[in-house]
Motif scaffolding. Structure first.
Motif, PDB file in Angstrom:
ATOM      1  N   THR A 176      26.470  11.934   1.541  1.00 11.29           N
ATOM      2  CA  THR A 176      25.461  12.283   0.544  1.00 11.29           C
ATOM      3  C   THR A 176      25.054  13.755   0.579  1.00 11.29           C
ATOM      4  O   THR A 176      24.162  14.149  -0.163  1.00 11.29           O
ATOM      5  N   PHE A 236      31.469  10.893  -7.987  1.00 12.53           N
ATOM      6  CA  PHE A 236      30.685  10.414  -6.852  1.00 12.53           C
ATOM      7  C   PHE A 236      30.326   8.953  -7.127  1.00 12.53           C
ATOM      8  O   PHE A 236      29.927   8.605  -8.223  1.00 12.53           O
ATOM      9  N   LYS A 268      29.381  16.186  -2.119  1.00 12.80           N
ATOM     10  CA  LYS A 268      29.367  16.006  -3.567  1.00 12.80           C
ATOM     11  C   LYS A 268      30.183  17.095  -4.250  1.00 12.80           C
ATOM     12  O   LYS A 268      30.871  16.845  -5.234  1.00 12.80           O
TER      13      LYS A 268
END
Length: 93
Positions: free
Chosen positions: A75, A90, A80
């Protein structure tokens, strides 16, 4: 049923059977994403090997997100960014 329809139906069935075998044989192993470590822990762009492994492990990403020891890495903004650079959406689990 027309002969051409039968051929198309058989081809679709074989394609789907092949897809099922591919998904069954996938083993989710976060270690397989090690080619992405450099890009995730720095601002380096992801390598081709990283993107290939990320694409291969895409069905496993939600499983990794549910694992507290892995979630903190997946995360991050860099993770990302890597996902985006590899053109892998994602996951929304």
């Amino acid at each position: 049923m027309k002969p051409s329809c039968v051929v198309v139906c058989v081809m679709v069935a074989l394609f789907l059977a092949g897809e099922a075998q591919v998904s069954v044989s996938l083993i989710c192993n976060a270690v397989d994403l090690s080619p992405c470590a450099g890009a995730i822990f720095s601002s380096a762009p992801p390598s081709g090997a990283c993107c290939a492994k990320l694409k291969q492990q895409k069905p496993c990403l939600c499983k990794y997100l549910k694992d507290p020891s892995l979630k903190k890495y997946i995360t991050t903004e860099n993770a990302k960014r890597v996902s985006s650079a590899c053109r892998i959406p994602f996951p929304k689990c």
